[in-house]
Design a protein around this motif. Structure first.
Motif, PDB file in Angstrom:
ATOM      1  N   VAL A 229       0.841  -1.203   0.000  1.00 16.88           N
ATOM      2  CA  VAL A 229       0.000   0.000   0.000  1.00 16.88           C
ATOM      3  C   VAL A 229       0.875   1.251   0.000  1.00 16.88           C
ATOM      4  O   VAL A 229       0.537   2.268  -0.622  1.00 16.88           O
ATOM      5  CB  VAL A 229      -0.945  -0.003   1.226  1.00 16.88           C
ATOM      6  N   GLY A 230       2.016   1.179   0.667  1.00 15.10           N
ATOM      7  CA  GLY A 230       2.929   2.310   0.729  1.00 15.10           C
ATOM      8  C   GLY A 230       3.790   2.470  -0.508  1.00 15.10           C
ATOM      9  O   GLY A 230       4.606   3.390  -0.577  1.00 15.10           O
ATOM     10  N   GLY A 231       3.611   1.577  -1.478  1.00 13.27           N
ATOM     11  CA  GLY A 231       4.349   1.690  -2.732  1.00 13.27           C
ATOM     12  C   GLY A 231       5.645   0.913  -2.787  1.00 13.27           C
ATOM     13  O   GLY A 231       6.479   1.144  -3.673  1.00 13.27           O
ATOM     14  N   PHE A 232       5.824  -0.044  -1.867  1.00 15.32           N
ATOM     15  CA  PHE A 232       7.054  -0.828  -1.830  1.00 15.32           C
ATOM     16  C   PHE A 232       6.752  -2.291  -2.146  1.00 15.32           C
ATOM     17  O   PHE A 232       5.696  -2.809  -1.781  1.00 15.32           O
ATOM     18  CB  PHE A 232       7.718  -0.719  -0.460  1.00 15.32           C
ATOM     19  N   ASP A 233       7.701  -2.942  -2.794  1.00 18.76           N
ATOM     20  CA  ASP A 233       7.507  -4.341  -3.161  1.00 18.76           C
ATOM     21  C   ASP A 233       7.593  -5.267  -1.956  1.00 18.76           C
ATOM     22  O   ASP A 233       7.034  -6.365  -1.960  1.00 18.76           O
ATOM     23  CB  ASP A 233       8.554  -4.770  -4.198  1.00 18.76           C
ATOM     24  N   THR A 234       8.308  -4.825  -0.935  1.00 16.94           N
ATOM     25  CA  THR A 234       8.537  -5.653   0.253  1.00 16.94           C
ATOM     26  C   THR A 234       8.776  -4.731   1.437  1.00 16.94           C
ATOM     27  O   THR A 234       9.114  -3.554   1.243  1.00 16.94           O
ATOM     28  CB  THR A 234       9.773  -6.570   0.018  1.00 16.94           C
ATOM     29  N   PRO A 235       8.593  -5.206   2.666  1.00 12.68           N
ATOM     30  CA  PRO A 235       8.874  -4.342   3.820  1.00 12.68           C
ATOM     31  C   PRO A 235      10.311  -3.810   3.802  1.00 12.68           C
ATOM     32  O   PRO A 235      11.244  -4.530   3.433  1.00 12.68           O
ATOM     33  CB  PRO A 235       8.642  -5.269   5.013  1.00 12.68           C
ATOM     34  N   ILE A 236      10.460  -2.559   4.194  1.00 16.28           N
ATOM     35  CA  ILE A 236      11.768  -1.903   4.193  1.00 16.28           C
ATOM     36  C   ILE A 236      12.291  -1.760   5.618  1.00 16.28           C
ATOM     37  O   ILE A 236      11.536  -1.820   6.582  1.00 16.28           O
ATOM     38  CB  ILE A 236      11.699  -0.521   3.519  1.00 16.28           C
ATOM     39  N   LEU A 237      13.593  -1.566   5.732  1.00 16.22           N
ATOM     40  CA  LEU A 237      14.211  -1.412   7.042  1.00 16.22           C
ATOM     41  C   LEU A 237      13.880  -0.033   7.614  1.00 16.22           C
ATOM     42  O   LEU A 237      13.766   0.947   6.881  1.00 16.22           O
ATOM     43  CB  LEU A 237      15.722  -1.570   6.925  1.00 16.22           C
ATOM     44  N   HIS A 238      13.713   0.033   8.926  1.00 21.00           N
ATOM     45  CA  HIS A 238      13.507   1.323   9.574  1.00 21.00           C
ATOM     46  C   HIS A 238      14.667   2.265   9.244  1.00 21.00           C
ATOM     47  O   HIS A 238      15.841   1.872   9.322  1.00 21.00           O
ATOM     48  CB  HIS A 238      13.476   1.171  11.102  1.00 21.00           C
ATOM     49  N   GLY A 239      14.334   3.497   8.926  1.00 20.78           N
ATOM     50  CA  GLY A 239      15.386   4.487   8.731  1.00 20.78           C
ATOM     51  C   GLY A 239      16.241   4.640   9.965  1.00 20.78           C
ATOM     52  O   GLY A 239      17.455   4.838   9.882  1.00 20.78           O
ATOM     53  N   LEU A 240      15.604   4.538  11.152  1.00 17.60           N
ATOM     54  CA  LEU A 240      16.364   4.696  12.393  1.00 17.60           C
ATOM     55  C   LEU A 240      17.292   3.510  12.663  1.00 17.60           C
ATOM     56  O   LEU A 240      18.271   3.643  13.389  1.00 17.60           O
ATOM     57  CB  LEU A 240      15.420   4.910  13.576  1.00 17.60           C
ATOM     58  N   CYS A 241      16.984   2.368  12.089  1.00 16.86           N
ATOM     59  CA  CYS A 241      17.893   1.224  12.199  1.00 16.86           C
ATOM     60  C   CYS A 241      19.135   1.496  11.357  1.00 16.86           C
ATOM     61  O   CYS A 241      20.267   1.233  11.790  1.00 16.86           O
ATOM     62  CB  CYS A 241      17.195  -0.054  11.768  1.00 16.86           C
ATOM     63  N   THR A 242      18.931   2.034  10.156  1.00 15.90           N
ATOM     64  CA  THR A 242      20.061   2.428   9.316  1.00 15.90           C
ATOM     65  C   THR A 242      20.876   3.515  10.003  1.00 15.90           C
ATOM     66  O   THR A 242      22.105   3.503   9.980  1.00 15.90           O
ATOM     67  CB  THR A 242      19.559   2.918   7.948  1.00 15.90           C
ATOM     68  N   LEU A 243      20.197   4.458  10.643  1.00 15.76           N
ATOM     69  CA  LEU A 243      20.882   5.516  11.390  1.00 15.76           C
ATOM     70  C   LEU A 243      21.754   4.910  12.491  1.00 15.76           C
ATOM     71  O   LEU A 243      22.918   5.296  12.665  1.00 15.76           O
ATOM     72  CB  LEU A 243      19.850   6.476  11.980  1.00 15.76           C
ATOM     73  N   GLY A 244      21.218   3.959  13.237  1.00 12.10           N
ATOM     74  CA  GLY A 244      21.969   3.351  14.325  1.00 12.10           C
ATOM     75  C   GLY A 244      23.170   2.555  13.835  1.00 12.10           C
ATOM     76  O   GLY A 244      24.270   2.644  14.396  1.00 12.10           O
ATOM     77  N   ASN A 245      22.965   1.772  12.778  1.00  9.76           N
ATOM     78  CA  ASN A 245      24.074   0.998  12.211  1.00  9.76           C
ATOM     79  C   ASN A 245      25.170   1.908  11.683  1.00  9.76           C
ATOM     80  O   ASN A 245      26.367   1.635  11.855  1.00  9.76           O
ATOM     81  CB  ASN A 245      23.552   0.099  11.093  1.00  9.76           C
TER      82      ASN A 245
END
Length: 318
Positions: A229-245
């Motif tokens: 519904v959000g326009g993505f083919d599959t669930p995406i990673l949290h932006g904040l998870c990328t921020l933390g990594n």
């Protein structure tokens, strides 16, 4: 900000309207509204769970009996979602709903844009009951929508400030409003020449399932139907998870992972990351206390984090 990705907090127009129904869209009224105070709390288990969620195995962040056990320095951003709950939460969470948020004409979807997390004092490592005090401080036209910036102080009941947080969100399609307030958004291009450090950071295929337990229960990151519904083919990673990594990779490379040297970090979300992809963090150490960085997705070559800068405290001479 047009390139900001649907990281943490991506929201459809319908969800936003339901979450913040009746919030005034008068920009001057919003930025001049009294600051809201929301109770938040965490314990040592929350700190360890967050560290594991951003891929850390460092005993300083994942083992409560380590003599240097402490909060990983970007943990407080999770309190903007978690509030004082220790259970699974709806999305938007009660803490999120406590802060007034304008929704403008033409709004299509809300995306994470930028974050700045500044440490003022060390968080108590065994946990604390604190308050998150803040609200919207700026609304500005940016490209095809609106950049809405909120500022928060994380403090105790006596007024001691532990962290300052700036959170920018981008409302795609928003129009028909006047700019108001201040903006903390900055363009920070990487320096010319090769990076000082370049580090690969693999993520787990299950990273989103673990990271959400720190407070961001947006189903976009785990439910394929919501992602579609959000326009993505599959669930995406949290932006904040990328921020933390990303923050973990920079701190490890330039300060041996010593969170005591962390002063602040800021970055802009530029594209999505899928759980299981590998991050490539490129760093330019411009001074002993300043590092410029960007993060790419190894599999696609796309930049997912731009305008990154970490500030450190000086290294002890003794």
């Amino acid at each position: 900000c047009e390139e900001a990705c649907a990281g943490t907090g991506a929201m459809t127009a319908e969800a936003a309207a339901a979450a913040w129904e009746g919030t005034p869209a008068d920009t001057e009224e919003v930025v001049n509204s009294p600051r809201v105070s929301v109770p938040v709390e965490y314990n040592a288990r929350d700190l360890m769970l967050y560290a594991l969620g951003i891929g850390s195995t460092d005993p300083r962040f994942v083992y409560e009996h380590d003599p240097l056990f402490a909060a990983f320095p970007t943990y407080p951003i999770c309190l903007t979602f978690k509030g004082d709950s220790h259970d699974a939460l709806p999305f938007p969470s009660p803490a999120m709903r406590s802060f007034p948020f304008p929704i403008f004409k033409g709004f299509k979807v809300g995306l994470d844009a930028e974050k700045m997390i500044e440490k003022v004092a060390e968080l108590p490592p065994r946990g604390a009951s604190l308050r998150l005090v803040g609200g919207v401080v700026g609304v500005h036209q940016k490209g095809s929508g609106a950049l809405v910036e909120s500022a928060y102080d994380l403090c105790d009941d006596a007024g001691k400030v532990y962290y300052k947080i700036i959170s920018g969100s981008f409302q795609v399609g928003a129009h028909g409003f006047k700019d108001a307030g201040v903006t903390h958004s900055r363009n920070i291009p990487p320096p010319a020449g090769p990076p000082t450090h370049e580090v690969e950071v693999p993520t787990s295929r299950h990273a989103a399932n673990l990271f959400r337990l720190s407070g961001d229960y947006n189903p976009l990151h785990v439910d394929p139907r919501v992602a579609e519904v959000g326009g993505f083919d599959t669930p995406i990673l949290h932006g904040l998870c990328t921020l933390g990594n990303t923050t973990r990779a920079v701190l490890d490379a330039v300060a041996g992972g010593d969170q005591r040297r962390y002063r602040s970090v800021r970055m802009r979300f530029k594209s999505t990351v899928l759980p299981g992809q590998t991050l490539v963090v490129r760093m330019w150490q411009t001074t002993p206390t300043e590092v410029i960085f960007e993060t790419l997705v190894k599999e696609s070559g796309q930049t997912c984090i731009s305008n990154g800068k970490m500030e450190l405290t000086p290294q002890a001479s003794l």
